[in-house]
Design a protein around this motif. Structure first.
Motif, PDB file in Angstrom:
ATOM      1  N   GLU A 177       4.813  12.745  -4.508  1.00 21.96           N
ATOM      2  CA  GLU A 177       4.043  13.970  -4.282  1.00 21.96           C
ATOM      3  C   GLU A 177       4.849  15.229  -4.595  1.00 21.96           C
ATOM      4  OE1 GLU A 177       0.825  16.378  -3.253  1.00 21.96           O
ATOM      5  OE2 GLU A 177       0.863  14.197  -3.492  1.00 21.96           O
ATOM      6  N   ALA A 178       6.138  15.240  -4.253  1.00 21.65           N
ATOM      7  CA  ALA A 178       6.937  16.457  -4.412  1.00 21.65           C
ATOM      8  C   ALA A 178       7.705  16.509  -5.725  1.00 21.65           C
ATOM      9  CB  ALA A 178       7.916  16.587  -3.240  1.00 21.65           C
ATOM     10  N   CYS A 179       7.573  15.506  -6.556  1.00 24.56           N
ATOM     11  CA  CYS A 179       8.325  15.461  -7.811  1.00 24.56           C
ATOM     12  C   CYS A 179       7.808  16.525  -8.784  1.00 24.56           C
ATOM     13  CB  CYS A 179       8.179  14.079  -8.445  1.00 24.56           C
ATOM     14  SG  CYS A 179       8.774  13.962 -10.143  1.00 24.56           S
ATOM     15  N   PRO A 180       8.671  17.433  -9.273  1.00 23.47           N
ATOM     16  CA  PRO A 180       8.197  18.484 -10.172  1.00 23.47           C
ATOM     17  C   PRO A 180       7.636  17.947 -11.478  1.00 23.47           C
ATOM     18  CG  PRO A 180      10.603  18.448 -10.068  1.00 23.47           C
ATOM     19  CD  PRO A 180      10.117  17.546  -8.997  1.00 23.47           C
ATOM     20  N   PHE A 181       8.207  16.851 -11.993  1.00 23.26           N
ATOM     21  CA  PHE A 181       7.723  16.287 -13.253  1.00 23.26           C
ATOM     22  C   PHE A 181       6.342  15.648 -13.073  1.00 23.26           C
ATOM     23  CE2 PHE A 181      12.381  16.248 -13.547  1.00 23.26           C
ATOM     24  CZ  PHE A 181      12.535  17.089 -14.644  1.00 23.26           C
ATOM     25  N   CYS A 182       6.121  15.039 -11.912  1.00 23.06           N
ATOM     26  CA  CYS A 182       4.791  14.507 -11.609  1.00 23.06           C
ATOM     27  C   CYS A 182       3.780  15.635 -11.489  1.00 23.06           C
ATOM     28  CB  CYS A 182       4.830  13.701 -10.312  1.00 23.06           C
ATOM     29  SG  CYS A 182       5.949  12.288 -10.341  1.00 23.06           S
ATOM     30  N   ASN A 183       4.214  16.738 -10.887  1.00 22.25           N
ATOM     31  CA  ASN A 183       3.324  17.882 -10.719  1.00 22.25           C
ATOM     32  C   ASN A 183       2.997  18.552 -12.048  1.00 22.25           C
ATOM     33  OD1 ASN A 183       2.561  18.906  -7.780  1.00 22.25           O
ATOM     34  ND2 ASN A 183       4.484  17.771  -7.663  1.00 22.25           N
ATOM     35  N   LYS A 184       3.889  18.451 -13.033  1.00 21.02           N
ATOM     36  CA  LYS A 184       3.571  18.917 -14.388  1.00 21.02           C
ATOM     37  C   LYS A 184       2.358  18.178 -14.928  1.00 21.02           C
ATOM     38  CE  LYS A 184       6.565  18.967 -17.617  1.00 21.02           C
ATOM     39  NZ  LYS A 184       7.702  18.481 -18.425  1.00 21.02           N
ATOM     40  N   VAL A 185       2.385  16.858 -14.790  1.00 24.03           N
ATOM     41  CA  VAL A 185       1.291  16.039 -15.308  1.00 24.03           C
ATOM     42  C   VAL A 185       0.004  16.337 -14.545  1.00 24.03           C
ATOM     43  CG1 VAL A 185       0.460  13.674 -15.641  1.00 24.03           C
ATOM     44  CG2 VAL A 185       2.863  14.230 -16.087  1.00 24.03           C
ATOM     45  N   ARG A 186       0.109  16.484 -13.232  1.00 26.54           N
ATOM     46  CA  ARG A 186      -1.080  16.782 -12.431  1.00 26.54           C
ATOM     47  C   ARG A 186      -1.684  18.135 -12.813  1.00 26.54           C
ATOM     48  NH1 ARG A 186       0.799  16.090  -6.424  1.00 26.54           N
ATOM     49  NH2 ARG A 186      -1.129  17.278  -6.108  1.00 26.54           N
ATOM     50  N   ALA A 187      -0.826  19.120 -13.075  1.00 26.30           N
ATOM     51  CA  ALA A 187      -1.337  20.437 -13.477  1.00 26.30           C
ATOM     52  C   ALA A 187      -2.140  20.324 -14.770  1.00 26.30           C
ATOM     53  CB  ALA A 187      -0.185  21.425 -13.643  1.00 26.30           C
ATOM     54  N   PHE A 188      -1.663  19.514 -15.708  1.00 26.82           N
ATOM     55  CA  PHE A 188      -2.376  19.302 -16.970  1.00 26.82           C
ATOM     56  C   PHE A 188      -3.715  18.617 -16.719  1.00 26.82           C
ATOM     57  CE2 PHE A 188      -3.627  16.910 -20.673  1.00 26.82           C
ATOM     58  CZ  PHE A 188      -3.355  17.749 -21.740  1.00 26.82           C
ATOM     59  N   LEU A 189      -3.706  17.548 -15.936  1.00 31.01           N
ATOM     60  CA  LEU A 189      -4.943  16.816 -15.652  1.00 31.01           C
ATOM     61  C   LEU A 189      -5.944  17.692 -14.910  1.00 31.01           C
ATOM     62  CD1 LEU A 189      -3.358  13.423 -14.498  1.00 31.01           C
ATOM     63  CD2 LEU A 189      -4.504  13.856 -16.683  1.00 31.01           C
ATOM     64  N   ASP A 190      -5.449  18.485 -13.969  1.00 30.45           N
ATOM     65  CA  ASP A 190      -6.335  19.371 -13.215  1.00 30.45           C
ATOM     66  C   ASP A 190      -6.945  20.439 -14.120  1.00 30.45           C
ATOM     67  OD1 ASP A 190      -5.755  18.012 -10.870  1.00 30.45           O
ATOM     68  OD2 ASP A 190      -4.242  19.443 -10.198  1.00 30.45           O
ATOM     69  N   TYR A 191      -6.131  21.022 -14.985  1.00 31.42           N
ATOM     70  CA  TYR A 191      -6.603  22.096 -15.858  1.00 31.42           C
ATOM     71  C   TYR A 191      -7.673  21.587 -16.824  1.00 31.42           C
ATOM     72  CZ  TYR A 191      -6.560  25.831 -19.359  1.00 31.42           C
ATOM     73  OH  TYR A 191      -6.930  26.828 -20.224  1.00 31.42           O
ATOM     74  N   TYR A 192      -7.459  20.393 -17.377  1.00 34.94           N
ATOM     75  CA  TYR A 192      -8.418  19.837 -18.332  1.00 34.94           C
ATOM     76  C   TYR A 192      -9.508  19.000 -17.657  1.00 34.94           C
ATOM     77  CZ  TYR A 192      -5.859  21.590 -22.323  1.00 34.94           C
ATOM     78  OH  TYR A 192      -5.282  22.428 -23.249  1.00 34.94           O
ATOM     79  N   LYS A 193      -9.499  18.996 -16.329  1.00 31.84           N
ATOM     80  CA  LYS A 193     -10.548  18.324 -15.556  1.00 31.84           C
ATOM     81  C   LYS A 193     -10.704  16.858 -15.960  1.00 31.84           C
ATOM     82  CE  LYS A 193     -11.245  22.160 -13.497  1.00 31.84           C
ATOM     83  NZ  LYS A 193      -9.936  22.489 -12.918  1.00 31.84           N
ATOM     84  N   ILE A 194      -9.573  16.195 -16.079  1.00 32.80           N
ATOM     85  CA  ILE A 194      -9.569  14.757 -16.361  1.00 32.80           C
ATOM     86  C   ILE A 194      -9.436  14.036 -15.026  1.00 32.80           C
ATOM     87  CG2 ILE A 194      -8.369  12.862 -17.511  1.00 32.80           C
ATOM     88  CD1 ILE A 194      -7.291  14.957 -19.516  1.00 32.80           C
ATOM     89  N   PRO A 195     -10.473  13.369 -14.542  1.00 36.32           N
ATOM     90  CA  PRO A 195     -10.390  12.709 -13.241  1.00 36.32           C
ATOM     91  C   PRO A 195      -9.288  11.651 -13.224  1.00 36.32           C
ATOM     92  CG  PRO A 195     -12.662  12.854 -14.004  1.00 36.32           C
ATOM     93  CD  PRO A 195     -11.797  13.227 -15.166  1.00 36.32           C
ATOM     94  N   TYR A 196      -8.517  11.624 -12.145  1.00 37.34           N
ATOM     95  CA  TYR A 196      -7.409  10.660 -12.056  1.00 37.34           C
ATOM     96  C   TYR A 196      -7.222  10.204 -10.611  1.00 37.34           C
ATOM     97  CZ  TYR A 196      -4.768  14.748 -10.373  1.00 37.34           C
ATOM     98  OH  TYR A 196      -4.347  15.857  -9.677  1.00 37.34           O
ATOM     99  N   LYS A 197      -6.739   8.989 -10.496  1.00 31.40           N
ATOM    100  CA  LYS A 197      -6.378   8.436  -9.184  1.00 31.40           C
ATOM    101  C   LYS A 197      -4.867   8.573  -9.007  1.00 31.40           C
ATOM    102  CE  LYS A 197      -9.935   4.912  -9.882  1.00 31.40           C
ATOM    103  NZ  LYS A 197     -10.139   3.469 -10.166  1.00 31.40           N
ATOM    104  N   VAL A 198      -4.440   8.796  -7.795  1.00 32.36           N
ATOM    105  CA  VAL A 198      -3.018   8.918  -7.492  1.00 32.36           C
ATOM    106  C   VAL A 198      -2.540   7.659  -6.778  1.00 32.36           C
ATOM    107  CG1 VAL A 198      -1.311  10.103  -6.051  1.00 32.36           C
ATOM    108  CG2 VAL A 198      -2.914  11.427  -7.432  1.00 32.36           C
ATOM    109  N   MET A 199      -1.480   7.076  -7.318  1.00 35.70           N
ATOM    110  CA  MET A 199      -0.812   5.949  -6.681  1.00 35.70           C
ATOM    111  C   MET A 199       0.552   6.448  -6.199  1.00 35.70           C
ATOM    112  SD  MET A 199      -3.172   3.786  -7.169  1.00 35.70           S
ATOM    113  CE  MET A 199      -4.576   3.503  -8.259  1.00 35.70           C
ATOM    114  N   GLU A 200       0.643   6.750  -4.904  1.00 38.39           N
ATOM    115  CA  GLU A 200       1.887   7.292  -4.369  1.00 38.39           C
ATOM    116  C   GLU A 200       2.920   6.173  -4.282  1.00 38.39           C
ATOM    117  OE1 GLU A 200       4.106  10.545  -3.245  1.00 38.39           O
ATOM    118  OE2 GLU A 200       2.022  10.500  -3.931  1.00 38.39           O
TER     119      GLU A 200
END
Length: 322
Positions: free
Chosen positions: A101-124
């Motif tokens: 959850e706190a990994c900056p590189f993971c958050n990079k990918v999430r920001a991209f997915l969120d911006y382009y509205k690509i639905p995704y599941k998170v496996m912590e």
């Protein structure tokens, strides 16, 4: 003993973790007109409407015609329509992000997915056992599975997704965009750990966030919060020396001001809309925004207005329940 020793693995994992546009009324009207004219050829008009709202803060769109019943296009509307058509070509059925959850590189990918509205599941991923990624030969995060295909390395993941969204664009980014994406990975990320673990209290604050959002058992959460915080407090001192940082906050503030200077008065590095460098910088900063280090950064630099615009532009999370 095995669980306690596992905190060493956690510490290494956390080193990795640490290492709305204002538009005038007339322009809004032209954008709405362009949107409504194009929705007939878009298979997912609901997605299109959401993207309009995220980009321009529009509420319910309504249509009115210009003189002679003609609909006028602005260059921004045309650009947005092209983006929507490109997105419409990339509709994966199943996207899974393996992350901390706190990994900056993971958050990079999430920001991209969120911006382009690509639905995704998170496996912590549990950073101690890593049992969630035992199926993969790649033992780091993020890992993204797109319809069963494994993608690794945050920048490479984003490049591949961007090319699938824009299959007719052979150039992922221009020189400026490429330069600042590299700056995010090679400089900005490295000033984070010395700041979020700067003092014992900040280290505890950070680990409280990490363990509250991470995939830990109750026992692991307690051990990780206190033992991990202590370990990372000392590790951050080594990172500070490694990256030639003399004053943690000064380095963070300088990085924030450097980014704002790079905007050159633009709303985003990408101009009127965020580009991949904007999304990268926003993504790595998002985990610290509400920690003491992030609050200090916003209060003592000019980055706050850009960050707020990014929050508005990226919009709500596209995450769906696994």
């Amino acid at each position: 003993m095995r669980r306690v020793n596992g905190v060493a693995l956690l510490s290494r994992a956390v080193v990795c973790m640490g290492s709305s546009t204002a538009v005038g009324g007339a322009t809004q009207q032209r954008l709405v007109q362009a949107a409504m004219l194009n929705t007939c050829s878009i298979s997912n008009p609901l997605w299109f409407t959401r993207r309009l709202g995220d980009h321009f803060g529009l509420s319910k769109p309504s249509v009115s015609c210009g003189a002679g019943g003609h609909v006028c296009f602005s260059s921004n509307a045309t650009s947005l329509a092209q983006e929507v058509h490109a997105q419409d070509k990339f509709l994966p059925k199943d996207v899974e992000l393996y992350q901390y959850e706190a990994c900056p590189f993971c958050n990079k990918v999430r920001a991209f997915l969120d911006y382009y509205k690509i639905p995704y599941k998170v496996m912590e991923v549990n950073p101690i056992s890593k049992k969630e990624i035992k199926w993969s030969d790649y033992k780091k995060v993020p890992i993204l599975k797109v319809d069963g295909e494994q993608m690794v390395d945050s920048s490479d993941i984003i490049d591949k997704l961007f090319q699938r969204i824009n299959p007719e664009n052979n150039v992922v980014n221009g020189e400026e965009e490429k330069k600042w994406r590299g700056w995010v990975d090679n400089h900005l990320v490295h000033v984070l750990s010395p700041n979020i673990y700067r003092t014992a209290s900040e280290a505890l604050e950070s680990f409280d966030y990490i363990t509250s959002h991470g995939n830990f058992s109750l026992y692991e959460r307690i051990v990780a919060k206190y033992t991990g915080a202590a370990a990372m407090y000392f590790v951050s001192k080594k990172l500070k020396k490694k990256h030639n940082i003399t004053d943690e906050r000064a380095a963070l503030y300088e990085a924030a001001e450097t980014w704002v200077d790079a905007l050159k008065g633009r709303q985003f590095l990408g101009g009127s809309n965020p580009n991949l460098a904007d999304l990268a910088a926003f993504g790595v900063l998002r985990p610290i925004r509400h920690l003491k280090s992030g609050k200090d950064m916003v209060e003592n630099t000019r980055i706050g207005e850009w960050y707020t615009r990014m929050e508005s532009s990226v919009g709500e999370s596209a995450r769906i329940e696994a």
